[in-house]
Design an enzyme around this catalytic site. Sequence first.
Site, PDB file in Angstrom:
ATOM      1  N   HIS A   1       3.578  17.734   4.007  1.00 54.34           N
ATOM      2  CA  HIS A   1       5.032  17.749   4.112  1.00 54.34           C
ATOM      3  C   HIS A   1       5.636  17.052   2.918  1.00 54.34           C
ATOM      4  O   HIS A   1       6.506  16.210   3.038  1.00 54.34           O
ATOM      5  CB  HIS A   1       5.482  17.083   5.407  1.00 54.34           C
ATOM      6  CG  HIS A   1       4.990  17.805   6.607  1.00 54.34           C
ATOM      7  ND1 HIS A   1       5.585  18.945   7.071  1.00 54.34           N
ATOM      8  CD2 HIS A   1       3.943  17.578   7.406  1.00 54.34           C
ATOM      9  CE1 HIS A   1       4.925  19.372   8.124  1.00 54.34           C
ATOM     10  NE2 HIS A   1       3.918  18.567   8.346  1.00 54.34           N
TER      11      HIS A   1
ATOM     12  N   GLU B   1       0.844  -1.193   0.000  1.00 56.50           N
ATOM     13  CA  GLU B   1       0.000   0.000   0.000  1.00 56.50           C
ATOM     14  C   GLU B   1       0.877   1.240   0.000  1.00 56.50           C
ATOM     15  O   GLU B   1       2.093   1.149   0.123  1.00 56.50           O
ATOM     16  CB  GLU B   1      -0.976  -0.013   1.182  1.00 56.50           C
ATOM     17  CG  GLU B   1      -0.317  -0.097   2.539  1.00 56.50           C
ATOM     18  CD  GLU B   1      -1.337  -0.258   3.681  1.00 56.50           C
ATOM     19  OE1 GLU B   1      -2.279  -1.049   3.547  1.00 56.50           O
ATOM     20  OE2 GLU B   1      -1.166   0.422   4.706  1.00 56.50           O
TER      21      GLU B   1
END
Lengths: 384, 292
Positions: free
Chosen positions: B248, B209
């Site tokens: 970020h 994932e």
Amino acid sequence: MFFSEHLSKELLAKYGVPVPAGRLARSPEEAERRCAEIDAKKYVVKAQIAAGGRGLAGGVKFAATPSVVTDEARAMLGSSLVTAQTGSAGELVSAVSVEEALDLAENYFIAYVLDPATGTPMLLASSEGGVDFEERSKSDPNAVKSILVGEDSAETRTALADFLAGVGITDPEPVEILLSARSAFETNDMTLLEINPFAKTNDGKWVAVDAKISIDGSTLFRHPEFESIAEAQGLSPSEMEAQKNNINLVKMDGSIGVVVNGAGLGLATNDMIFDAGGMPANFMDIRTTATSFDIAKGVSLLLAEPEAKVILLNVHGGGMTSCDTVAEGVSFAYSRSERHLPIVARLAGQNSEWGNRILRERRIPVETFDTMTDAVTRAVELAN
Amino acid sequence: MSIFVNSDTRVIVQGMTGRAGTFYTDQALRYGSNYVGGVRPGKGGRRHLDLPLFDTVKEAVSETGANASLVIVPAPFAANAMIEAIEAGVETVVCVTERVPQHDMTRVKDALRQSQTMLIGPNSQGILTPGQCKIGVMPTVEAKPGTIGIASRSASLTSEILAHCSKAGLGQSTTVGVGGDNIHGVGFVECLKRFRDDPETEAVVLIGEIGGREEEDAAAYLKTLSYGKPVVAVVVGRHAPQGRRMGHAGTLSTFGLGTAAEKIEHLRDAGVVIAKNADEVVSAIAATKEPA
């Protein structure tokens, strides 16, 4: 758990990391008063939102006088700031930080993260700090250098000084400052500490001009001081209600209410919905320990979601979450709700037959399918 | 054959007397796994589920000859429990606890470096060699013994894909959940190495994932050698909402928060057959067996 710039810098300052003089203001008048509390020749007004990209979006404004500070604060407060990182609705600016504006000679990007391979704090640094660092680091992946930083020791200091010299920082102060930052990172269970820019002013001082902190949300048990901040984390009321009931809920923009057990199954379902031309209204994950009552609470939240047109229930039963438990929860939510959205159910694994039977016998508007592909296809049809 | 655990594995449970510990120990016993004792400080000398309890892992190991441990204790105590098992020389430690503080893993990783222990997890569903040994919280009804090795980052998706495999007659040699946390024990690469050495494993399925570096590392490893067995992967999260709250991107792209698309690209480059979704894993395995 994300800390705003102001909170981040306040916390860092406690550990001896120099930050610009600054105060928080929630009204234009307060912003003006704050100017008097700061010993500065000129000011900067910064919107306090939990997303980056502010500089390019008008969320950071320089002001020569307190009256300009007041005007800039008036323009920002109560507005919705849309940056590259907020999504199209933007984020409401309910506070601004009024700070001393500094003349910067050099800008660096600095961050601490935990290295997944060793679990040790890792320092990332780049000489390319500043507003569009993220774009520049994408085009040049070698712009960022990294080093593992162990406990404070003579050896650590030498290694850190050598590393910083490689980035272009040769002054001695940054070694001290970054060791202080490491201590703040470790003591407060941060998962990310980003200082951008970490700057040298024209008069030779080193300052953390902007900072962002993420705290590990699993550590509130030993950081009661962060609890009030966690509560004010900008979760929607439904997201907070879900948290209390063993449900992970993330709001999205589409029309299919998705209920799954397990994050991976959720991501997989999400991908299949997009591939089939649909859009999820949310991402709802039933935690392993959720009871049928918890599940009922979660489904009630979805039924109350005006955007949702259909509910897709995709559960692979096992362990403590069996399909009958989930079906009981769903039928309980339906029995208490005026709104009966159609449900497309794909129950597999433990007690799947039993689960399907519960849904049918309670007269829930349900269609059942054996495979994820078929269920997703049908849900997208109903939603569109 | 299998990897990590088999019918000779002797398992103790740290946290056996808790609600979850009791539930999953009982399930493992019913499944026929060889559980030999439990650890609960202060309850040494008593019995639970008809198994002896010990105050420490060290005692449990010396009394029972255990070589594996299931750690199922609340998150604030999980790191110490893992370290206790590692220091007692337990060969395979499986931690299923969720939400273990990330900074606590610094100490666990330190302990691991000084030991031979293989840590699986934390936040893992555990490890299952069908018909022989279950250490973890995964369902077993649909698992069948066979030749497919599975290494996964997602418990729920493993159940799903495993069910498809068994239904198609593809049993499993061993299923390993490497865990959903950033900082964890064994990863895809260690699993791939062991599956390669395991004569009974004929093909490997990786369930990946978004985030982390497992898929990238697996791809890099597979490029270094001729693996000799087909590898199929599914990577979910292609359409996951971007972490826009975090924002970020700079740090994270550097740090390897790979998108699903990038991970798929790396794996495909390394010769891995990509299944678009869980429903297509079985046909992807079948495709690897057709003569090219």
